[in-house]
Design an enzyme around this catalytic site. Sequence first.
Site, PDB file in Angstrom:
ATOM      1  N   LEU A  64       8.397  -8.833  -6.360  1.00  0.00           N
ATOM      2  CA  LEU A  64       7.909  -9.899  -7.283  1.00  0.00           C
ATOM      3  C   LEU A  64       8.879 -10.199  -8.295  1.00  0.00           C
ATOM      4  O   LEU A  64       9.092 -11.204  -8.537  1.00  0.00           O
ATOM      5  CB  LEU A  64       6.890  -9.185  -7.919  1.00  0.00           C
ATOM      6  CG  LEU A  64       5.588  -8.733  -7.009  1.00  0.00           C
ATOM      7  CD1 LEU A  64       4.437  -8.122  -7.683  1.00  0.00           C
ATOM      8  CD2 LEU A  64       5.267 -10.027  -6.198  1.00  0.00           C
TER       9      LEU A  64
ATOM     10  N   ALA B  84       6.686  -0.196  -9.726  1.00  0.00           N
ATOM     11  CA  ALA B  84       5.808   0.926  -9.325  1.00  0.00           C
ATOM     12  C   ALA B  84       6.301   1.847  -8.135  1.00  0.00           C
ATOM     13  O   ALA B  84       7.494   1.633  -7.885  1.00  0.00           O
ATOM     14  CB  ALA B  84       4.753   0.154  -8.531  1.00  0.00           C
ATOM     15  N   TYR B  85       5.893   3.001  -8.281  1.00  0.00           N
ATOM     16  CA  TYR B  85       6.092   3.874  -7.123  1.00  0.00           C
ATOM     17  C   TYR B  85       5.516   3.441  -5.939  1.00  0.00           C
ATOM     18  O   TYR B  85       4.513   3.627  -6.092  1.00  0.00           O
ATOM     19  CB  TYR B  85       5.836   5.305  -7.602  1.00  0.00           C
ATOM     20  CG  TYR B  85       6.251   6.249  -6.533  1.00  0.00           C
ATOM     21  CD1 TYR B  85       7.469   7.125  -6.689  1.00  0.00           C
ATOM     22  CD2 TYR B  85       5.578   6.386  -5.435  1.00  0.00           C
ATOM     23  CE1 TYR B  85       7.760   8.204  -5.823  1.00  0.00           C
ATOM     24  CE2 TYR B  85       5.616   7.396  -4.668  1.00  0.00           C
ATOM     25  CZ  TYR B  85       6.769   8.281  -4.609  1.00  0.00           C
ATOM     26  OH  TYR B  85       7.225   9.081  -3.546  1.00  0.00           O
ATOM     27  N   THR B  86       6.090   2.909  -4.994  1.00  0.00           N
ATOM     28  CA  THR B  86       5.354   2.306  -3.803  1.00  0.00           C
ATOM     29  C   THR B  86       5.805   2.993  -2.476  1.00  0.00           C
ATOM     30  O   THR B  86       5.149   2.564  -1.316  1.00  0.00           O
ATOM     31  CB  THR B  86       5.752   0.939  -3.374  1.00  0.00           C
ATOM     32  OG1 THR B  86       7.255   0.726  -3.401  1.00  0.00           O
ATOM     33  CG2 THR B  86       5.386   0.084  -4.750  1.00  0.00           C
TER      34      THR B  86
ATOM     35  N   ASP C 249      -4.498  -3.170  -3.347  1.00  0.00           N
ATOM     36  CA  ASP C 249      -5.603  -2.785  -2.443  1.00  0.00           C
ATOM     37  C   ASP C 249      -5.775  -1.325  -1.921  1.00  0.00           C
ATOM     38  O   ASP C 249      -7.065  -0.989  -1.494  1.00  0.00           O
ATOM     39  CB  ASP C 249      -5.598  -3.920  -1.020  1.00  0.00           C
ATOM     40  CG  ASP C 249      -4.574  -3.334  -0.144  1.00  0.00           C
ATOM     41  OD1 ASP C 249      -3.199  -3.196  -0.852  1.00  0.00           O
ATOM     42  OD2 ASP C 249      -4.443  -3.378   0.965  1.00  0.00           O
TER      43      ASP C 249
ATOM     44  N   TYR D  13      -0.841   7.717  -3.437  1.00  0.00           N
ATOM     45  CA  TYR D  13      -0.373   6.225  -4.077  1.00  0.00           C
ATOM     46  C   TYR D  13      -1.543   5.714  -4.622  1.00  0.00           C
ATOM     47  O   TYR D  13      -1.418   5.127  -5.542  1.00  0.00           O
ATOM     48  CB  TYR D  13       0.453   5.468  -2.750  1.00  0.00           C
ATOM     49  CG  TYR D  13       0.811   4.126  -3.166  1.00  0.00           C
ATOM     50  CD1 TYR D  13       1.521   3.760  -4.342  1.00  0.00           C
ATOM     51  CD2 TYR D  13      -0.200   3.049  -2.707  1.00  0.00           C
ATOM     52  CE1 TYR D  13       1.682   2.492  -4.729  1.00  0.00           C
ATOM     53  CE2 TYR D  13      -0.041   1.831  -3.101  1.00  0.00           C
ATOM     54  CZ  TYR D  13       0.879   1.432  -3.756  1.00  0.00           C
ATOM     55  OH  TYR D  13       1.226   0.025  -4.141  1.00  0.00           O
TER      56      TYR D  13
END
Length: 281
Positions: free
Chosen positions: A13, A62-64, A104, A127
């Site tokens: 992003l 973010a931590y993804t 989501d 997560y």
Amino acid sequence: MKKILVTGANGQLGSELSVLSKFYPEFKWIFADRKKITLDNLELLQVQLDKIKPDIVFNCAAYTAVDKAETERELAFTINYSAVELIAKYAFKNDLKLIHISTDYVFDGSSSNALDEDAETNPVNMYGKSKRAGEIACLQENPNSIIIRTSWVYSRFGNNFVKTMQRLMQERDEINVVNDQIGSPTYAADLVQAMLDIIKFSRWIPGIYNYSNEGEITWYEFALSIKELGNYNCKVGGISSSAYSTPAERPRFSLLNKEKIKATYNLNVPDYKKSLKKMFI
């Protein structure tokens, strides 16, 4: 001139926002990587925010690492919950506009209908739990925030499903892809355009919103679309989630209903295949 701070500058992003920012010269853009905005060090984060003094924050960081989060729980919650809480407090105290990106994965996947913003949350992995905790903190500390839940994000930048499929389909004769997880992909460039449309809109209407491209597909069907558009010869097979074991459970169904964001901000949400084609131009 209003100053926009973009966290996660090197992510999908953030990178797409960097591309689009040149078309919005009315803003001063601050693209912050992990050194400029340190989400895993809250004391330093506070100092950094005070130094930058933004007017608008796009929290794209973010931590993804979904599977790693099962063992790196403390780090996942620090970045996805504690840092979000601090940013939201800062935004409220200084009357900033904050758009925070969520996922989501706050849902458990038990639904069979497109999930709207009021659907019950029940994350099935660490997560998702850390991201849901971040949502709650964000709205508690700053009710004027906008949270955008998205899914299956891909772009020309970073690591993502589309780029992985493109590589594998050129390297291998045959691959298998999960065919029992349902949702819709999100082209990162579409999402960041929606974020920009929101801050340019005549009114600021806080709350949680869903955004992904239109369409209801499985990962397997997504892979078939990639194969078709890339004209690859690789054979693509479908397998169940149980045949593809991962440390973290994934929601089986996470299709997002986008009616709220379309109606509120008069947004056009493209079909997933139309947006996917842009990756092959």
